[in-house]
Scaffold this motif. Structure first.
Motif, PDB file in Angstrom:
ATOM      1  N   LEU B  13       0.845  -1.203   0.000  1.00  0.00           N
ATOM      2  CA  LEU B  13       0.000   0.000   0.000  1.00  0.00           C
ATOM      3  C   LEU B  13       0.881   1.253   0.000  1.00  0.00           C
ATOM      4  O   LEU B  13       0.624   2.202  -0.742  1.00  0.00           O
ATOM      5  CB  LEU B  13      -0.924   0.006   1.208  1.00  0.00           C
ATOM      6  CG  LEU B  13      -2.094  -0.978   1.175  1.00  0.00           C
ATOM      7  CD1 LEU B  13      -2.859  -0.950   2.491  1.00  0.00           C
ATOM      8  CD2 LEU B  13      -3.037  -0.665   0.019  1.00  0.00           C
ATOM      9  N   TRP B  14       1.909   1.233   0.832  1.00  0.00           N
ATOM     10  CA  TRP B  14       2.825   2.379   0.886  1.00  0.00           C
ATOM     11  C   TRP B  14       3.556   2.538  -0.442  1.00  0.00           C
ATOM     12  O   TRP B  14       3.684   3.660  -0.968  1.00  0.00           O
ATOM     13  CB  TRP B  14       3.837   2.186   2.020  1.00  0.00           C
ATOM     14  CG  TRP B  14       3.246   2.391   3.382  1.00  0.00           C
ATOM     15  CD1 TRP B  14       2.986   1.443   4.320  1.00  0.00           C
ATOM     16  CD2 TRP B  14       2.841   3.641   3.949  1.00  0.00           C
ATOM     17  NE1 TRP B  14       2.425   2.009   5.439  1.00  0.00           N
ATOM     18  CE2 TRP B  14       2.324   3.358   5.241  1.00  0.00           C
ATOM     19  CE3 TRP B  14       2.845   4.965   3.493  1.00  0.00           C
ATOM     20  CZ2 TRP B  14       1.839   4.352   6.085  1.00  0.00           C
ATOM     21  CZ3 TRP B  14       2.358   5.950   4.348  1.00  0.00           C
ATOM     22  CH2 TRP B  14       1.855   5.646   5.623  1.00  0.00           C
ATOM     23  N   LEU B  15       4.033   1.411  -0.965  1.00  0.00           N
ATOM     24  CA  LEU B  15       4.765   1.445  -2.240  1.00  0.00           C
ATOM     25  C   LEU B  15       3.878   1.965  -3.357  1.00  0.00           C
ATOM     26  O   LEU B  15       4.280   2.811  -4.156  1.00  0.00           O
ATOM     27  CB  LEU B  15       5.277   0.037  -2.585  1.00  0.00           C
ATOM     28  CG  LEU B  15       6.038  -0.104  -3.899  1.00  0.00           C
ATOM     29  CD1 LEU B  15       7.355   0.657  -3.845  1.00  0.00           C
ATOM     30  CD2 LEU B  15       6.302  -1.578  -4.210  1.00  0.00           C
ATOM     31  N   SER B  16       2.645   1.468  -3.375  1.00  0.00           N
ATOM     32  CA  SER B  16       1.693   1.878  -4.408  1.00  0.00           C
ATOM     33  C   SER B  16       1.469   3.386  -4.363  1.00  0.00           C
ATOM     34  O   SER B  16       1.500   4.070  -5.400  1.00  0.00           O
ATOM     35  CB  SER B  16       0.381   1.124  -4.201  1.00  0.00           C
ATOM     36  OG  SER B  16      -0.622   1.648  -5.032  1.00  0.00           O
ATOM     37  N   GLY B  17       1.266   3.907  -3.160  1.00  0.00           N
ATOM     38  CA  GLY B  17       1.050   5.342  -3.000  1.00  0.00           C
ATOM     39  C   GLY B  17       2.253   6.145  -3.466  1.00  0.00           C
ATOM     40  O   GLY B  17       2.118   7.147  -4.188  1.00  0.00           O
ATOM     41  N   ALA B  18       3.438   5.683  -3.076  1.00  0.00           N
ATOM     42  CA  ALA B  18       4.666   6.410  -3.434  1.00  0.00           C
ATOM     43  C   ALA B  18       4.888   6.400  -4.948  1.00  0.00           C
ATOM     44  O   ALA B  18       5.221   7.425  -5.543  1.00  0.00           O
ATOM     45  CB  ALA B  18       5.859   5.774  -2.728  1.00  0.00           C
ATOM     46  N   VAL B  19       4.688   5.253  -5.556  1.00  0.00           N
ATOM     47  CA  VAL B  19       4.910   5.148  -7.012  1.00  0.00           C
ATOM     48  C   VAL B  19       3.876   5.996  -7.766  1.00  0.00           C
ATOM     49  O   VAL B  19       4.209   6.681  -8.737  1.00  0.00           O
ATOM     50  CB  VAL B  19       4.845   3.669  -7.461  1.00  0.00           C
ATOM     51  CG1 VAL B  19       4.773   3.550  -8.966  1.00  0.00           C
ATOM     52  CG2 VAL B  19       6.056   2.907  -6.932  1.00  0.00           C
ATOM     53  N   PHE B  20       2.634   5.919  -7.319  1.00  0.00           N
ATOM     54  CA  PHE B  20       1.588   6.711  -7.977  1.00  0.00           C
ATOM     55  C   PHE B  20       1.898   8.199  -7.870  1.00  0.00           C
ATOM     56  O   PHE B  20       1.794   8.941  -8.863  1.00  0.00           O
ATOM     57  CB  PHE B  20       0.225   6.390  -7.368  1.00  0.00           C
ATOM     58  CG  PHE B  20      -0.912   7.155  -8.003  1.00  0.00           C
ATOM     59  CD1 PHE B  20      -1.548   8.189  -7.324  1.00  0.00           C
ATOM     60  CD2 PHE B  20      -1.339   6.852  -9.284  1.00  0.00           C
ATOM     61  CE1 PHE B  20      -2.587   8.892  -7.911  1.00  0.00           C
ATOM     62  CE2 PHE B  20      -2.382   7.549  -9.878  1.00  0.00           C
ATOM     63  CZ  PHE B  20      -3.014   8.579  -9.193  1.00  0.00           C
ATOM     64  N   SER B 169       9.059  -5.588 -10.804  1.00  0.00           N
ATOM     65  CA  SER B 169       9.676  -6.590  -9.922  1.00  0.00           C
ATOM     66  C   SER B 169       9.515  -6.199  -8.463  1.00  0.00           C
ATOM     67  O   SER B 169       9.202  -7.040  -7.608  1.00  0.00           O
ATOM     68  CB  SER B 169      11.157  -6.753 -10.257  1.00  0.00           C
ATOM     69  OG  SER B 169      11.326  -7.084 -11.614  1.00  0.00           O
ATOM     70  N   LEU B 170       9.710  -4.913  -8.190  1.00  0.00           N
ATOM     71  CA  LEU B 170       9.549  -4.427  -6.809  1.00  0.00           C
ATOM     72  C   LEU B 170       8.108  -4.620  -6.337  1.00  0.00           C
ATOM     73  O   LEU B 170       7.855  -5.070  -5.205  1.00  0.00           O
ATOM     74  CB  LEU B 170       9.922  -2.942  -6.766  1.00  0.00           C
ATOM     75  CG  LEU B 170      10.174  -2.309  -5.403  1.00  0.00           C
ATOM     76  CD1 LEU B 170      11.290  -3.038  -4.681  1.00  0.00           C
ATOM     77  CD2 LEU B 170      10.534  -0.835  -5.563  1.00  0.00           C
ATOM     78  N   GLY B 171       7.175  -4.281  -7.223  1.00  0.00           N
ATOM     79  CA  GLY B 171       5.759  -4.428  -6.881  1.00  0.00           C
ATOM     80  C   GLY B 171       5.381  -5.869  -6.599  1.00  0.00           C
ATOM     81  O   GLY B 171       4.749  -6.191  -5.591  1.00  0.00           O
ATOM     82  N   VAL B 183      12.216 -12.526  -8.785  1.00  0.00           N
ATOM     83  CA  VAL B 183      11.166 -11.930  -9.622  1.00  0.00           C
ATOM     84  C   VAL B 183      11.808 -11.139 -10.753  1.00  0.00           C
ATOM     85  O   VAL B 183      11.368 -11.212 -11.903  1.00  0.00           O
ATOM     86  CB  VAL B 183      10.260 -11.006  -8.784  1.00  0.00           C
ATOM     87  CG1 VAL B 183       9.244 -10.317  -9.669  1.00  0.00           C
ATOM     88  CG2 VAL B 183       9.561 -11.785  -7.689  1.00  0.00           C
ATOM     89  N   PHE B 184      12.870 -10.408 -10.436  1.00  0.00           N
ATOM     90  CA  PHE B 184      13.571  -9.596 -11.437  1.00  0.00           C
ATOM     91  C   PHE B 184      14.096 -10.476 -12.563  1.00  0.00           C
ATOM     92  O   PHE B 184      13.934 -10.165 -13.740  1.00  0.00           O
ATOM     93  CB  PHE B 184      14.724  -8.853 -10.752  1.00  0.00           C
ATOM     94  CG  PHE B 184      15.464  -7.915 -11.664  1.00  0.00           C
ATOM     95  CD1 PHE B 184      16.585  -8.332 -12.369  1.00  0.00           C
ATOM     96  CD2 PHE B 184      15.052  -6.601 -11.813  1.00  0.00           C
ATOM     97  CE1 PHE B 184      17.271  -7.479 -13.209  1.00  0.00           C
ATOM     98  CE2 PHE B 184      15.737  -5.732 -12.649  1.00  0.00           C
ATOM     99  CZ  PHE B 184      16.848  -6.169 -13.348  1.00  0.00           C
ATOM    100  N   SER B 185      14.714 -11.598 -12.205  1.00  0.00           N
ATOM    101  CA  SER B 185      15.295 -12.457 -13.247  1.00  0.00           C
ATOM    102  C   SER B 185      14.198 -13.099 -14.090  1.00  0.00           C
ATOM    103  O   SER B 185      14.357 -13.304 -15.284  1.00  0.00           O
ATOM    104  CB  SER B 185      16.208 -13.520 -12.647  1.00  0.00           C
ATOM    105  OG  SER B 185      15.462 -14.417 -11.870  1.00  0.00           O
ATOM    106  N   ASP B 186      13.045 -13.412 -13.483  1.00  0.00           N
ATOM    107  CA  ASP B 186      11.927 -13.957 -14.260  1.00  0.00           C
ATOM    108  C   ASP B 186      11.428 -12.936 -15.281  1.00  0.00           C
ATOM    109  O   ASP B 186      11.177 -13.258 -16.436  1.00  0.00           O
ATOM    110  CB  ASP B 186      10.746 -14.322 -13.339  1.00  0.00           C
ATOM    111  CG  ASP B 186      11.009 -15.585 -12.559  1.00  0.00           C
ATOM    112  OD1 ASP B 186      10.300 -15.820 -11.554  1.00  0.00           O
ATOM    113  OD2 ASP B 186      11.936 -16.325 -12.927  1.00  0.00           O
ATOM    114  N   ALA B 187      11.255 -11.704 -14.814  1.00  0.00           N
ATOM    115  CA  ALA B 187      10.697 -10.669 -15.686  1.00  0.00           C
ATOM    116  C   ALA B 187      11.709 -10.190 -16.720  1.00  0.00           C
ATOM    117  O   ALA B 187      11.336  -9.769 -17.813  1.00  0.00           O
ATOM    118  CB  ALA B 187      10.210  -9.491 -14.842  1.00  0.00           C
TER     119      ALA B 187
END
Lengths: 383, 444
Positions: B13-20, B169-171, B183-187
């Protein structure tokens, strides 16, 4: 012909010597790059994407330089792929030369015509002629290689390849459309577009080959339990494929029959590993191969064929004529292999033709039998 | 790429807010420097981007749509702001609304797409690229604009892809509490495809500037590429099911081997997940487990079902099965790398195994995992020569063999993860030497 129009035509766009050389070198480099990862197959149902650039080069460089460039690119790419010349190099060169010549001819007509065609119309005509000739020549080569009828092969593969051909014509038109402004730089994004198409196609073809190889390896492994059966499934698949091609069936149907032939005996492998002759080998007891492949997405269209091969009445009620024909082909192929390998017949799970034949309509049966006989296979008497 | 998931943990939730918020700031800054001109070509691109979400293809943790080349196209037509607008429109798809995706995910996707396309657009103009829009008129790129425009395009593509990759990847790692590097290597596997897509976008912009009616020329190439790639991913996802079907079919007829490979695959991947192996290693482990006993399929049935002790010749034959399996697997190009795992799955940690007699760290870690999973299943299923052991007895055997037959770390992970606990009939008493570890309720 020289009185009607000159064969040597100038490039569509005026260029000085330096620019002409740059464009020529760029076209060669990009065509070799795209060709080096060629995805065309000997059976003619997959084409490379380098033709779009060669068709564009006919218009940009004029003729006959473009023809020479096109053939040279093809030879270079083939050598880079295979490291040594072989039959495919000759075949690829002939294909490229024939197609480039057709494009050359179309370009000459377009430039000599009294109708002033727009540059994009000219290149569309040239690309169309080039690609149409390429697919025809590829089908001729594939027909000779696989002993199939040219007409049916062309109809089937041309239909399947039409979207890719249209995409390549679009790419050629894009080169010419943007060349007037961007000059040689227009080749780079178009090459990126072609590489994207090629990459997607190559991934799909690779995956399909992986499926085939995996199925063959696993079936072969299982056959090792009973030496009498060794190689039977693979030989049956080969015979079934030939019969299917002889019948003029499309590539996807041939593939379905091939998989069904590979898997038709999976349920029985290992059951008679004792080496003794089994009573049920001649009783026509029902098989179970179809039950074992209901889960896999790939085999969902193979399972109906296996149900008919297993002699399951429920499988016949819902089966299409194509499925019944496919089952008949598999049965004939299996019995044809048994006739040349008597040890397999001892171990085989019943006489497949005897089990399948009553379930198949007379017309489909007659077609399959006729194709098998034409190919010279020994098959049992079919009622 | 955008995030797909179901729950909403607080860090996300915090990450989403910051990125938005960051995305909105980028949009505002871009608007200040590059106010968009809402011309017909730009509107066409925006509509196209909205429609393209209908044809996006999804992967397990993210989805990819054709809006990406359209965003690059907008960057060339009108600069960073135009690219942001296209990204914003494409970031909310009909499926988001249909599936009632959490607002935090939608806001995160909007923010990270705004951020990545804005940066891509800024890189393009800062490195000398010229936007095509001059007021309401478009002037296509000419040869004198190169190579600066090409450098700008490449920089824009790389910057946009890189930011999108890191943000996605962070998300995902925050949302699903997974390792960021995994996740990063998959993407990251999809990034090379995005660079040519960016150039296609630039080409679309150039064509629109020359003659907008020529846009349908892109239909066939792009639709074909997308459809082919979708068919490929469909086949790839079905491949493991196909291998399972084939192996299950071949094991079906033998009551002692029925389902064995499937169970070993389950145990092995569970151990691997507890060891926090990356997804590629888990996939390799799964395939290796499904195929590890391929070599036994070729052995005579009497040998596999013999109740008495095997004689020397039979033992030698049995010990060939790992190498036989490896030879078969090497014929399948994508699975070639599994041959070493299959060969080594009967090696012992003390070096007294077969067929190579290697030990310790020389044995591939995945082969050591496979050994534990294979042995556990062998012990807890009925065989011709003995009935199944209970879970507790089998675990005791694993502990007894830790350090000699098995890798002690793998055994420890197996026990700590509680893998394989199930109701089994009472089996034989414990055998073997005294345990190295003490097993209690809390694990090892």
């Amino acid at each position: 012909m020289c009185e009607l129009f000159p064969l040597v035509q100038a490039p569509l766009f005026a260029m000085n010597t330096a620019e002409f050389t740059t464009v020529a070198v760029s076209l060669v480099a990009l065509t070799v790059l795209v060709d080096a990862f060629d995805i065309s197959l000997p059976r003619g149902d997959a084409l490379g994407v380098g033709g779009a650039l060669v068709a564009a080069s006919i218009v940009l460089l004029g003729t006959p330089i473009a023809v020479v460039v096109g053939v040279a690119c093809s030879v270079t790419a083939e050598l880079l792929r295979r490291r040594r010349p072989d039959g495919r190099l000759v075949a690829a060169s002939i294909t490229r030369a024939a197609a480039a010549s057709a494009g050359w001819f179309a370009y000459s007509i377009a430039r000599s015509s009294d109708i002033r065609l727009a540059p994009v119309a000219v290149v569309a005509l040239v690309a169309g002629a080039y690609l149409a000739t390429e697919i025809v020549v590829l089908q001729v080569q594939a027909a000779r290689h696989s002993h199939r009828k040219f007409g049916r092969l062309l109809r089937g593969n041309a239909g399947r390849q039409t979207p890719l051909l249209l995409a390549q014509v679009s790419a050629s038109v894009l080169v010419v459309l943007t060349f007037s402004e961007m000059r040689v730089w227009s080749l780079i994004p178009v090459a990126a577009l072609l590489l994207l198409m090629r990459q997607s196609y190559a991934l799909l073809l690779d995956m399909r080959e992986t499926y085939r190889m995996t199925t063959e390896v696993l079936v072969e492994a299982a056959e090792g339990q009973d030496r009498r059966r060794e190689g039977h499934s693979d030989r049956t698949a080969t015979i079934a494929r030939r019969i299917a091609m002889r019948l003029g069936l499309g590539a996807s149907e041939v593939e379905r029959i091939s998989y069904a032939a590979l898997l038709h005996d999976v349920d029985a492998i290992g059951e008679s590993g004792s080496g003794e002759s089994d009573d049920h080998a001649v009783s026509g007891e029902l098989g179970r191969s179809s039950e074992l492949f209901t889960v896999s997405h790939l085999f969902c269209d193979v399972a109906p064929v296996l149900r008919v091969c297993d002699g399951l009445g429920s499988g016949v009620a819902t089966a299409s004529d194509a499925t019944l024909l496919a089952a008949m082909v598999v049965a004939l192929a299996s019995d044809a292999d048994c006739s040349t390998h008597p040890e397999v017949r001892d171990a085989h799970n019943g006489d497949l033709v005897r089990r399948v034949s009553p379930l198949v309509p007379a017309t489909e049966k007659a077609r399959a039998v006729a194709a098998a006989i034409e190919l010279g296979y020994k098959i049992p008497a079919v009622s | 790429m955008s995030v797909e998931a179901e729950r909403t943990p607080l860090p996300f939730l915090w990450l989403s807010g910051a990125v938005f918020a960051t995305g909105i700031i980028c949009l505002a800054l871009s608007w200040a420097f590059f106010p968009p001109a809402f011309t017909l070509p730009l509107l066409l691109v925006i509509v196209g981007a909205a429609l393209s979400e209908l044809f996006a293809f999804s992967f397990p943790i993210f989805s990819v749509s054709m809006a990406y080349p359209l965003a690059m196209s907008a960057a060339l037509l009108g600069g960073p702001t135009a690219a942001c607008l296209v990204a914003a429109v494409s970031s909310v798809s009909p499926s988001d609304i249909r599936r009632r995706r959490p607002l935090s995910i939608i806001l995160f996707n909007v923010g990270q797409l705004l951020l990545s396309t804005a940066l891509g657009g800024w890189f393009y103009v800062l490195l000398g690229g010229r936007t095509l829009g001059v007021g309401a008129v478009y002037q296509p790129l000419v040869s004198s604009d190169f190579p600066a425009a090409l450098v700008g395009m490449l920089a824009a593509a790389v910057a946009c892809s890189a930011v999108n990759l890191v943000a996605t990847s962070l998300g995902v790692s925050t949302y699903q509490s997974r390792d960021f590097r995994q996740v990063f290597s998959d993407a990251a596997a999809f990034v090379p495809t995005q660079i040519p897509l960016a150039f296609v976008g630039f080409l679309m912009a150039q064509v629109m500037a020359i003659n907008a009616f020529a846009l349908p020329l892109f239909i066939f190439p792009l639709v074909i590429s997308q459809q082919l790639y979708q068919r490929y991913t469909g086949l790839k996802e079905a491949y493991v099911d196909t291998v399972r079907s084939l192996v299950a079919a071949l094991e079906e007829k033998d009551p002692y081997t029925r389902g064995h490979s499937e169970r070993v695959a389950t145990y092995a991947t569970a151990i691997g997940a507890s060891m926090r192996l990356d997804s590629k290693s888990l996939e390799r482990l799964e395939y290796a487990a499904l195929l590890h006993d391929l070599g036994k399929l070729a052995l005579p049935r009497e040998l596999l079902t013999k109740q008495d002790r095997l004689n020397l010749a039979e033992l030698a034959l049995m010990r060939e099965h790992p190498a036989n399996a490896a030879r078969m697997i090497e014929r399948i190009p994508p699975l070639r790398e599994l041959a070493v795992l299959v060969t080594q799955h009967h090696e012992r940690f003390d070096g007294a195994g077969y067929p190579l007699g290697i030990g310790g760290e020389s044995i591939h870690v995945l082969a050591r995992v496979l050994a534990v999973a294979d042995s556990y299943d062998a012990m807890t299923t009925d065989r011709a020569y003995r009935p199944a052991l209970t879970h507790q007895c089998a675990v005791a055997e694993l502990i007894a063999g830790a350090g000699s037959q098995f890798d002690p770390d793998v055994v420890r992970t197996f026990i700590a993860a509680g893998i394989g606990c199930r109701d089994l009939p009472e089996g034989l008493p414990l055998r073997g030497p005294a345990s190295v570890f003490v097993l209690d309720e809390g694990g090892v």
